[in-house]
Scaffold this active site. Structure first.
Site, PDB file in Angstrom:
ATOM      1  N   GLU A  48      -3.980   1.895   5.415  1.00 24.52           N
ATOM      2  CA  GLU A  48      -2.681   2.461   5.752  1.00 24.52           C
ATOM      3  C   GLU A  48      -2.319   3.661   4.890  1.00 24.52           C
ATOM      4  O   GLU A  48      -1.466   4.454   5.265  1.00 24.52           O
ATOM      5  CB  GLU A  48      -1.598   1.390   5.597  1.00 24.52           C
ATOM      6  N   CYS A  82      -6.867   5.099  -3.463  1.00 24.50           N
ATOM      7  CA  CYS A  82      -5.983   5.897  -2.600  1.00 24.50           C
ATOM      8  C   CYS A  82      -4.994   6.730  -3.399  1.00 24.50           C
ATOM      9  O   CYS A  82      -4.591   7.806  -2.965  1.00 24.50           O
ATOM     10  CB  CYS A  82      -5.248   5.002  -1.612  1.00 24.50           C
TER      11      CYS A  82
END
Length: 279
Positions: A48, A82
């Site tokens: 995500e 990330c």
């Protein structure tokens, strides 16, 4: 191997949480289940989220601490994080002093056996990802970014593993691919800047907005910059700090909603409204 109060190997982690020890036994089904269980939440979050997080070093920063923080921000987890601080902004006033020290530190980070406790830079997750990272390195060279160290595949293990040398590019332009696109590997793009408002604009000039770092001894400046950075998490004089109680997520194309903390409950909550006319 799972030891503890378990029944069937592979089910112990689920049915009996009191596990004393986990050890690798090679490419076994149990090992695969262990890895899947441990990485489940991380995979979901990573799918995500994405980032090209700015890490900003001002001239009044603790330089030694900022050098450590800059290296950790991008090379922790081989850059496969990330929130990695993959864009390093360094004040022109300290750039020429800062960069040789950073490069010297990075050159000591030699890829090694991922199962060796002393290893700080292991293999990338796959051959495909390694090739992707190497292609970005070549793109940086093609766009005339200044290659300061690294720049290719490591020969550790006879050149057969997915190892990439930690790479630092200097005097990168924010328009270059290595500054705009998420590489997800041990590649750092360093961009010099002159003043506060300039670096805020450069830091925010991205489709991402997951995290950011600010290095300064001036607390007012830290608050000023943190408030204006379009990022879900801003670390000041540190990087890659997490807590289960603190919400984690991003702005723009760095995911939606928040994991961790009370805000995470909103992702799993359905609100219902009931209207009653009492007239």
């Amino acid at each position: 191997v799972v030891t503890g109060t378990g029944s069937v190997a592979g089910q112990a982690l689920v049915d009996h949480p009191q596990v004393d020890k986990i050890a690798f036994t090679g490419s076994t089904e149990v090992g695969k289940q262990i890895m899947a269980s441990a990485a489940g939440t991380i995979k979901r979050i990573s799918l995500e989220l994405g980032g090209k997080s700015p890490n900003i070093v001002f001239d009044d920063a603790d330089i030694e601490g900022a050098i450590r923080g800059a290296a950790t921000a991008i090379f922790y987890g081989k850059g496969e994080v990330c929130a990695a601080g993959s864009r390093l902004f360094v004040s022109e006033k300290v750039y020429d002093n800062f960069m040789p020290q950073l490069v010297s530190r990075v050159q000591k980070m030699v890829p090694g056996d991922p199962l060796d406790p002393k290893t700080r830079l292991g293999a990338l997750v796959s051959e495909q990802q390694m090739n992707t990272v190497l292609s970005y390195i070549e793109a940086g060279k093609y766009e005339n970014a200044e290659l300061l160290t690294g720049g290719g595949r490591s020969d550790f293990g006879g050149g057969k593993g997915n190892f990439v040398n930690p790479t630092v590019f200097g005097r990168v332009k924010n328009t270059m691919r290595i500054a705009k696109e998420e590489i997800f590997g041990p590649v750092l793009a360093t961009i010099p800047f002159n003043d506060v408002d300039e670096v805020i604009a450069l830091a925010n000039d991205t489709i991402f907005g997951l995290a950011a770092g600010v290095w300064t001894r001036d607390i007012k400046k830290a608050h000023y910059v943190a408030r204006r950075l379009k990022a879900g998490t801003v670390w000041v004089n540190t990087y890659n700090q997490y807590d289960p109680a603190i919400p984690f997520g991003g702005y723009k194309q760095s995911g939606f909603g928040r994991e961790l903390g009370g805000r995470a409950l909103e992702l799993y909550t359905e609100n219902k409204s009931v209207w009653i006319d009492l007239s």
